[in-house]
Motif scaffolding. Structure first.
Motif, PDB file in Angstrom:
ATOM      1  N   GLU A  17       8.951  10.160 -42.536  1.00 39.31           N
ATOM      2  CA  GLU A  17      10.198  10.413 -41.814  1.00 39.31           C
ATOM      3  C   GLU A  17      10.576  11.876 -41.976  1.00 39.31           C
ATOM      4  O   GLU A  17      10.545  12.410 -43.086  1.00 39.31           O
ATOM      5  CB  GLU A  17      11.314   9.513 -42.350  1.00 39.31           C
ATOM      6  CG  GLU A  17      11.025   8.029 -42.174  1.00 39.31           C
ATOM      7  CD  GLU A  17      12.008   7.164 -42.933  1.00 39.31           C
ATOM      8  OE1 GLU A  17      12.575   6.237 -42.328  1.00 39.31           O
ATOM      9  OE2 GLU A  17      12.204   7.421 -44.143  1.00 39.31           O
ATOM     10  N   GLY A  29      -0.369   9.212 -37.756  1.00 40.90           N
ATOM     11  CA  GLY A  29       0.188   8.052 -37.079  1.00 40.90           C
ATOM     12  C   GLY A  29       0.532   8.400 -35.638  1.00 40.90           C
ATOM     13  O   GLY A  29       0.109   9.432 -35.109  1.00 40.90           O
ATOM     14  N   GLU A  69       0.409   0.088 -35.186  1.00 40.98           N
ATOM     15  CA  GLU A  69       0.024   1.428 -35.633  1.00 40.98           C
ATOM     16  C   GLU A  69       1.019   1.977 -36.659  1.00 40.98           C
ATOM     17  O   GLU A  69       2.201   1.617 -36.645  1.00 40.98           O
ATOM     18  CB  GLU A  69      -0.012   2.391 -34.438  1.00 40.98           C
ATOM     19  CG  GLU A  69      -0.983   2.007 -33.348  1.00 40.98           C
ATOM     20  CD  GLU A  69      -2.437   2.211 -33.751  1.00 40.98           C
ATOM     21  OE1 GLU A  69      -2.688   3.096 -34.605  1.00 40.98           O
ATOM     22  OE2 GLU A  69      -3.298   1.489 -33.231  1.00 40.98           O
ATOM     23  N   PRO A  70       0.556   2.872 -37.551  1.00 35.66           N
ATOM     24  CA  PRO A  70       1.509   3.599 -38.404  1.00 35.66           C
ATOM     25  C   PRO A  70       2.309   4.587 -37.537  1.00 35.66           C
ATOM     26  O   PRO A  70       1.743   5.219 -36.643  1.00 35.66           O
ATOM     27  CB  PRO A  70       0.612   4.326 -39.405  1.00 35.66           C
ATOM     28  CG  PRO A  70      -0.708   4.453 -38.715  1.00 35.66           C
ATOM     29  CD  PRO A  70      -0.850   3.246 -37.827  1.00 35.66           C
ATOM     30  N   PHE A  71       3.598   4.685 -37.804  1.00 37.54           N
ATOM     31  CA  PHE A  71       4.462   5.575 -37.029  1.00 37.54           C
ATOM     32  C   PHE A  71       4.939   6.738 -37.892  1.00 37.54           C
ATOM     33  O   PHE A  71       5.238   6.581 -39.082  1.00 37.54           O
ATOM     34  CB  PHE A  71       5.699   4.825 -36.514  1.00 37.54           C
ATOM     35  CG  PHE A  71       5.509   4.188 -35.163  1.00 37.54           C
ATOM     36  CD1 PHE A  71       5.996   4.792 -34.011  1.00 37.54           C
ATOM     37  CD2 PHE A  71       4.825   2.979 -35.050  1.00 37.54           C
ATOM     38  CE1 PHE A  71       5.823   4.201 -32.779  1.00 37.54           C
ATOM     39  CE2 PHE A  71       4.653   2.370 -33.821  1.00 37.54           C
ATOM     40  CZ  PHE A  71       5.148   2.989 -32.669  1.00 37.54           C
ATOM     41  N   VAL A  72       5.009   7.913 -37.274  1.00 38.10           N
ATOM     42  CA  VAL A  72       5.710   9.066 -37.848  1.00 38.10           C
ATOM     43  C   VAL A  72       7.023   9.175 -37.082  1.00 38.10           C
ATOM     44  O   VAL A  72       7.025   9.172 -35.849  1.00 38.10           O
ATOM     45  CB  VAL A  72       4.896  10.367 -37.692  1.00 38.10           C
ATOM     46  CG1 VAL A  72       5.632  11.523 -38.342  1.00 38.10           C
ATOM     47  CG2 VAL A  72       3.509  10.205 -38.288  1.00 38.10           C
ATOM     48  N   PRO A 123       8.763  -0.798 -36.347  1.00 40.88           N
ATOM     49  CA  PRO A 123       7.739   0.223 -36.594  1.00 40.88           C
ATOM     50  C   PRO A 123       7.432   0.382 -38.083  1.00 40.88           C
ATOM     51  O   PRO A 123       8.343   0.361 -38.917  1.00 40.88           O
ATOM     52  CB  PRO A 123       8.363   1.507 -36.031  1.00 40.88           C
ATOM     53  CG  PRO A 123       9.472   1.052 -35.149  1.00 40.88           C
ATOM     54  CD  PRO A 123       9.965  -0.235 -35.710  1.00 40.88           C
ATOM     55  N   ASN A 124       6.168   0.554 -38.394  1.00 40.57           N
ATOM     56  CA  ASN A 124       5.733   0.825 -39.757  1.00 40.57           C
ATOM     57  C   ASN A 124       5.779   2.339 -39.977  1.00 40.57           C
ATOM     58  O   ASN A 124       4.845   3.061 -39.625  1.00 40.57           O
ATOM     59  CB  ASN A 124       4.311   0.285 -39.973  1.00 40.57           C
ATOM     60  CG  ASN A 124       3.740   0.697 -41.318  1.00 40.57           C
ATOM     61  OD1 ASN A 124       4.484   0.933 -42.280  1.00 40.57           O
ATOM     62  ND2 ASN A 124       2.420   0.807 -41.392  1.00 40.57           N
ATOM     63  N   LEU A 125       6.882   2.821 -40.541  1.00 38.72           N
ATOM     64  CA  LEU A 125       7.078   4.261 -40.728  1.00 38.72           C
ATOM     65  C   LEU A 125       6.316   4.739 -41.962  1.00 38.72           C
ATOM     66  O   LEU A 125       6.582   4.294 -43.083  1.00 38.72           O
ATOM     67  CB  LEU A 125       8.557   4.588 -40.880  1.00 38.72           C
ATOM     68  CG  LEU A 125       9.392   4.861 -39.616  1.00 38.72           C
ATOM     69  CD1 LEU A 125       8.897   6.072 -38.866  1.00 38.72           C
ATOM     70  CD2 LEU A 125       9.452   3.648 -38.724  1.00 38.72           C
ATOM     71  N   VAL A 126       5.375   5.665 -41.759  1.00 37.48           N
ATOM     72  CA  VAL A 126       4.627   6.223 -42.885  1.00 37.48           C
ATOM     73  C   VAL A 126       5.161   7.580 -43.301  1.00 37.48           C
ATOM     74  O   VAL A 126       4.833   8.081 -44.372  1.00 37.48           O
ATOM     75  CB  VAL A 126       3.122   6.327 -42.545  1.00 37.48           C
ATOM     76  CG1 VAL A 126       2.527   4.943 -42.347  1.00 37.48           C
ATOM     77  CG2 VAL A 126       2.890   7.205 -41.316  1.00 37.48           C
TER      78      VAL A 126
END
Length: 298
Positions: free
Chosen positions: A226, A242, A195-198, A221-224
């Protein structure tokens, strides 16, 4: 500068700024001859006349103009030094340099300050807000007396003293309607690995926990996005941007439009205070720290 006292410097600066002995003496509350002798001592100390004397007025000459900023800086340094000594002596009139993470500025810090100032109204606080890593570095550099951070820093037990105040269980936050929101109860964080992460910015406590937990579970994690604020992270999750790792029971983090599922196996966010190991005794700081420790044990 032999023979020049602090009061002599104060008199010199006052006369330099006003241009009049009489007015300056009145403001300082000393007789005019006393102030005149103080100015003369400064001139003897630097071995040069610093004023052009024009009747009752005095105007700085080139030498006086060159000396004035140094005199001002000397007085400022002496005042700062006296302040540092004062804060080491009087627990009721000193200053506490308190640092804290952004997420604690809505509940823990205001509660502590409100209760403490009711008991000790004369104590001043110098406050600084930032990410956990930079706050720890500030304490180590003696730029702060105490920092409220989480998780427990690596330096705790060596260069830093640490006291845990509370523990918050961590949860995976997902938007309402997300497929991971359909099932209640704990969730393995690896189910969200794709999943995309915030998340928080690097250095912030919750980001440090996300990175370390994910690494232990074998994914990155795929950070979209920050952020510097947990409330922003929660809001963006609710908008469907996300998923995120958030504390489950933060009293001021309203989970509107999101579902919080505790992480399994359980993971926790420690909150506590740090201070430099072996720091010199400072009654205002020591008293405030003792107050926090009593709160944490209550």
């Amino acid at each position: 500068m032999t023979g020049i006292s602090t009061s002599d410097l104060q008199g010199f600066v006052m006369v330099a700024e006003s241009g009049h002995l009489t007015d300056s003496a009145a403001q300082l509350g000393v007789p005019q001859p006393t102030l005149s002798r103080a100015v003369r001592r400064v001139e003897r100390g630097v071995r040069a006349e610093l004023f052009e004397r024009r009747g009752r007025s005095l105007a700085l000459n080139a030498r006086g103009r060159a000396y004035l900023p140094h005199a001002r800086r000397a007085l400022a340094e002496l005042a700062e030094g006296a302040g540092k000594v004062s804060r080491l002596m009087d627990p009721e009139l000193g200053t506490v340099r308190l640092d804290f993470m952004h997420s604690l500025g809505t509940w823990l810090v205001p509660d502590l300050l409100r209760d403490y100032r009711a008991l000790h109204p004369g104590v001043d606080f110098l406050l600084h807000q930032g990410d956990a890593r930079s706050l720890v570095d500030r304490v180590l550099a003696d730029a702060a007396d105490i920092a409220l951070v989480g998780p427990r820093p690596a330096e705790a037990g060596t260069d830093l003293s640490w006291h845990q105040l509370s523990v918050q269980r961590l949860a995976l936050a997902v938007p309402e309607g997300h497929h991971l929101a359909a099932v209640a109860g704990p969730v393995d964080l690896r189910e969200a690995s794709g999943e995309p992460f915030v998340g928080m910015l690097p250095g912030y406590g919750t980001r440090t926990l996300l990175d370390s937990i994910a690494a232990e579970l074998g994914f990155s994690p795929n950070l979209v996005f920050e952020s510097m604020e947990l409330s922003t992270v929660a809001g963006l999750v609710s908008a469907g941007l996300g998923v995120a790792l958030l504390p489950l029971d933060d009293p001021y983090l309203a989970p509107v439009g999101i579902v919080l599922r505790p992480v399994d196996p359980p993971q926790y966010r420690e909150l506590g205070l740090v201070w430099r190991a072996g720091a010199l005794a400072a009654p205002p700081v020591d008293q405030f720290r003792s107050f926090i420790l009593r709160q944490g044990n209550g």
